[in-house]
Write a protein that holds these residues in place. Structure first.
Motif, PDB file in Angstrom:
ATOM      1  N   ASP A 239      14.398  -7.178  11.467  1.00  0.00           N
ATOM      2  CA  ASP A 239      15.445  -8.197  11.548  1.00  0.00           C
ATOM      3  C   ASP A 239      16.592  -7.660  12.407  1.00  0.00           C
ATOM      4  O   ASP A 239      17.595  -7.154  11.907  1.00  0.00           O
ATOM      5  CB  ASP A 239      15.942  -8.555  10.143  1.00  0.00           C
ATOM      6  CG  ASP A 239      16.730  -9.855  10.119  1.00  0.00           C
ATOM      7  OD1 ASP A 239      17.274 -10.233  11.176  1.00  0.00           O
ATOM      8  OD2 ASP A 239      16.812 -10.488   9.052  1.00  0.00           O
ATOM      9  N   HIS A 240      16.437  -7.801  13.717  1.00  0.00           N
ATOM     10  CA  HIS A 240      17.434  -7.270  14.642  1.00  0.00           C
ATOM     11  C   HIS A 240      18.761  -8.019  14.511  1.00  0.00           C
ATOM     12  O   HIS A 240      19.825  -7.431  14.712  1.00  0.00           O
ATOM     13  CB  HIS A 240      16.912  -7.349  16.081  1.00  0.00           C
ATOM     14  CG  HIS A 240      15.620  -6.611  16.286  1.00  0.00           C
ATOM     15  ND1 HIS A 240      15.492  -5.256  16.062  1.00  0.00           N
ATOM     16  CD2 HIS A 240      14.387  -7.045  16.667  1.00  0.00           C
ATOM     17  CE1 HIS A 240      14.244  -4.871  16.313  1.00  0.00           C
ATOM     18  NE2 HIS A 240      13.555  -5.938  16.668  1.00  0.00           N
ATOM     19  N   GLY A 241      18.690  -9.303  14.168  1.00  0.00           N
ATOM     20  CA  GLY A 241      19.915 -10.072  13.993  1.00  0.00           C
ATOM     21  C   GLY A 241      20.751  -9.537  12.848  1.00  0.00           C
ATOM     22  O   GLY A 241      21.983  -9.459  12.942  1.00  0.00           O
ATOM     23  N   LEU A 242      20.098  -9.170  11.757  1.00  0.00           N
ATOM     24  CA  LEU A 242      20.803  -8.604  10.614  1.00  0.00           C
ATOM     25  C   LEU A 242      21.454  -7.276  10.997  1.00  0.00           C
ATOM     26  O   LEU A 242      22.629  -7.033  10.674  1.00  0.00           O
ATOM     27  CB  LEU A 242      19.832  -8.389   9.451  1.00  0.00           C
ATOM     28  CG  LEU A 242      20.405  -7.684   8.222  1.00  0.00           C
ATOM     29  CD1 LEU A 242      21.441  -8.559   7.537  1.00  0.00           C
ATOM     30  CD2 LEU A 242      19.289  -7.305   7.246  1.00  0.00           C
ATOM     31  N   CYS A 243      20.711  -6.415  11.664  1.00  0.00           N
ATOM     32  CA  CYS A 243      21.263  -5.120  12.060  1.00  0.00           C
ATOM     33  C   CYS A 243      22.463  -5.299  12.987  1.00  0.00           C
ATOM     34  O   CYS A 243      23.461  -4.570  12.878  1.00  0.00           O
ATOM     35  CB  CYS A 243      20.185  -4.276  12.746  1.00  0.00           C
ATOM     36  SG  CYS A 243      18.831  -3.810  11.635  1.00  0.00           S
ATOM     37  N   HIS A 244      22.376  -6.264  13.882  1.00  0.00           N
ATOM     38  CA  HIS A 244      23.502  -6.529  14.783  1.00  0.00           C
ATOM     39  C   HIS A 244      24.712  -7.003  13.994  1.00  0.00           C
ATOM     40  O   HIS A 244      25.850  -6.573  14.257  1.00  0.00           O
ATOM     41  CB  HIS A 244      23.102  -7.574  15.822  1.00  0.00           C
ATOM     42  CG  HIS A 244      24.227  -7.969  16.739  1.00  0.00           C
ATOM     43  ND1 HIS A 244      24.683  -7.146  17.740  1.00  0.00           N
ATOM     44  CD2 HIS A 244      24.995  -9.095  16.781  1.00  0.00           C
ATOM     45  CE1 HIS A 244      25.680  -7.737  18.373  1.00  0.00           C
ATOM     46  NE2 HIS A 244      25.893  -8.918  17.808  1.00  0.00           N
ATOM     47  N   ALA A 245      24.494  -7.883  13.020  1.00  0.00           N
ATOM     48  CA  ALA A 245      25.602  -8.398  12.204  1.00  0.00           C
ATOM     49  C   ALA A 245      26.270  -7.287  11.418  1.00  0.00           C
ATOM     50  O   ALA A 245      27.483  -7.333  11.170  1.00  0.00           O
ATOM     51  CB  ALA A 245      25.094  -9.482  11.257  1.00  0.00           C
ATOM     52  N   LEU A 246      25.495  -6.264  11.027  1.00  0.00           N
ATOM     53  CA  LEU A 246      26.029  -5.153  10.244  1.00  0.00           C
ATOM     54  C   LEU A 246      26.463  -3.979  11.127  1.00  0.00           C
ATOM     55  O   LEU A 246      26.894  -2.949  10.606  1.00  0.00           O
ATOM     56  CB  LEU A 246      24.986  -4.678   9.229  1.00  0.00           C
ATOM     57  CG  LEU A 246      24.521  -5.734   8.214  1.00  0.00           C
ATOM     58  CD1 LEU A 246      23.449  -5.161   7.299  1.00  0.00           C
ATOM     59  CD2 LEU A 246      25.687  -6.266   7.395  1.00  0.00           C
ATOM     60  N   ASN A 247      26.317  -4.145  12.436  1.00  0.00           N
ATOM     61  CA  ASN A 247      26.718  -3.103  13.395  1.00  0.00           C
ATOM     62  C   ASN A 247      26.034  -1.776  13.083  1.00  0.00           C
ATOM     63  O   ASN A 247      26.637  -0.704  13.140  1.00  0.00           O
ATOM     64  CB  ASN A 247      28.243  -2.921  13.390  1.00  0.00           C
ATOM     65  CG  ASN A 247      28.733  -2.084  14.571  1.00  0.00           C
ATOM     66  OD1 ASN A 247      28.190  -2.176  15.670  1.00  0.00           O
ATOM     67  ND2 ASN A 247      29.750  -1.260  14.338  1.00  0.00           N
TER      68      ASN A 247
END
Length: 503
Positions: A239-247
């Motif tokens: 889940d790359h979107g989640l990782c991006h949201a969590l920096n």
């Protein structure tokens, strides 16, 4: 703020605008607002103007000191955000009304000295209910049935009907503005102080976090010496979107969850595998479904006089397999299978772009599959009653697959990709079919098999409903949750089981 922005404020709020502007100016916390709304920070511009003209209407909180949506929930009917701000600043604060309100629940179980009490933190509240929100309600219902008391904490009260449902299965509901953790950022001290106050006031024995995206509840729990249970419903590595949201990186997200938890409660074996080399204690508690309501969904009665109805439900974004679904519709046409393909979910930019492209390219074509967007439905039973087969074509690994379980409960066979947690739900050849990831032609083949065999279509639906009840029904969920709690509270859970057994 510029003159144009002020004029927009006048148009939106009329004569109330000066009072609203003054109140927001006194309540607004720029640093907190930008930290908890990274999309606003990324855009730049005037944060105060955004909060006044857009943030309020979008349900965003303005400060850690007050929950505008929570205060608005006090109204009958609930006040709009602008009304809540004006009411609090010009009246409520002078009357001593709480800016961070607590609402009594309807769980009237008698409190016992030995009764376990959990402070349960929701990760988000929006105007629509999705899998995580429905799963939280299921967890709370199960905890209540086990005799465990709960106080629920939510970051906002923007969905009054959801708060009503939370109050129905808990002792009380607190509204405290907080956001997701982001690597390298510390939680606001006011947020931590508010959480500490409510934990002390509620006499909670432990903190139960409904996601790995939060940090503040665990930080406060550590201060107070309380254990932390984190219910993991995410697979960061896919889940790359989640990782991006969590920096953060996938490894960083996993490490953060392990560091801030005494027990990881995961929703599938697939999710458990993501933590198998971390040394963290893990308990599997699959999502559940209350079969009593789903029995009312009529079983399949295949009708050869109409096209087969195939559905994809959930978030209509690229990673959910939108392009594959459209390709499936076209493949079925080439195979000569009479089918209609339905998309159920909110409108999204990804969906708009896909359907617009399809209209332009296929305007004069007569050999393309029929794809219809049916919009968002509050109750998935309404969508599933209209379908014959459900597909899951996600290009990221599902940590569970709630829509698949709901399809099984509705006695609809499922065709899905063979990865993530989906093979834990779908039994190939018994409750549906599995295909290799991205193999749309194999999915179309299995749909064709079902279209040509109405008896198989119906029998797979029945088998799916039986499996949903046996492995994911209320009793199975209660047993799994009791086992998870026993990892930290063996004495209390033993007493709960004995009490429930004597009823």
């Amino acid at each position: 703020m510029g003159w144009a922005q002020h004029m927009k404020g006048w148009r939106l709020h009329g004569w109330r605008y000066p009072f609203l502007c003054w109140a927001v100016a006194r309540l607004f916390n720029k640093q907190w607002y930008l930290q908890n709304n990274p999309d606003v920070a990324a855009e730049g511009g005037n944060a105060f103007a955004h909060g006044l003209l857009y943030g309020l209407a979008e349900g965003r909180e303005l400060s850690p000191h007050i929950s505008i949506s929570g205060y608005g929930y006090c109204g009958h009917p609930p006040w709009k955000p602008s009304q809540a701000v004006i009411h609090y600043w010009w009246w409520g604060r002078w009357r001593g009304l709480s800016p961070l309100p607590r609402f009594a629940g309807t769980d009237t179980q008698m409190s016992r000295r030995s009764q376990l009490c959990l402070a349960v933190f929701a990760h988000s509240v929006g105007t629509r209910l999705y899998g995580a929100e429905r799963s939280l309600l299921d967890v709370l219902s199960t905890l209540k049935s086990l005799g465990v008391a709960t106080v629920v904490v939510v970051p906002n009260a923007s969905n009054p009907s959801y708060l009503d449902a939370l109050r129905h299965v808990s002792r009380s509901v607190y509204v405290v503005p907080y956001g997701w953790w982001r690597e390298g950022e510390a939680d606001h001290p006011v947020t931590l102080a508010s959480i500490q106050s409510l934990l002390e006031a509620s006499h909670a024995n432990a903190v139960y976090v409904n996601t790995l995206t939060l940090q503040a509840p665990a930080v406060v729990a550590r201060r107070l010496g309380l254990p932390v249970l984190t219910h993991v419903r995410e697979l960061p590595v896919y889940d790359h979107g989640l990782c991006h949201a969590l920096n953060s990186s996938a490894q960083g997200v996993v490490a953060h969850a392990v560091t801030h938890s005494d027990l990881l409660v995961v929703n599938s074996q697939c999710t458990a595998n993501a933590f198998q080399y971390t040394g963290a204690p893990v308990a599997i508690v699959p999502n559940t479904i209350d079969m009593s309501g789903w029995q009312a969904v009529p079983a399949l009665q295949p009708d050869r006089q109409r096209p087969l109805r195939i559905g994809l439900l959930g978030s209509l974004i690229h990673k959910k397999g939108l392009e594959d679904f459209v390709a499936l519709a076209d493949s079925l046409v080439h195979k000569g299978v009479a089918a209609e393909c339905y998309l159920y979910g909110e409108n999204t930019p990804d969906l708009d772009a896909l359907l617009d492209q399809r209209r332009k390219v296929d305007k004069a074509s007569g050999n393309k599959g029929s794809v219809f967007h049916k919009g968002y439905v509050q109750d998935p039973k309404d969508a599933l009653s209209n379908l014959d087969v459900v597909v899951n074509l996600s290009h990221f690994q599902e940590s569970f697959g709630r829509t698949v379980l709901e399809a099984m409960a509705a006695a609809r066979p499922v065709v899905a990709y063979d990865w993530g947690a989906l093979p834990e739900l779908v039994v190939h050849g018994e409750t549906g079919f599995l295909a290799p990831l991205g193999d749309v032609q194999r999915v179309a083949h299995w749909i064709e098999v079902l279209a040509n065999n109405p008896a198989l279509l119906a029998s797979m639906g029945r088998a799916g409903r039986q499996r949903a009840d046996a492995l994911f029904g209320t009793k199975a969920h209660q047993a799994a949750m009791a086992h998870a709690l026993s990892r930290l509270f063996p004495t209390v859970v033993t007493e709960v089981n004995q009490t429930n057994g004597s009823r």
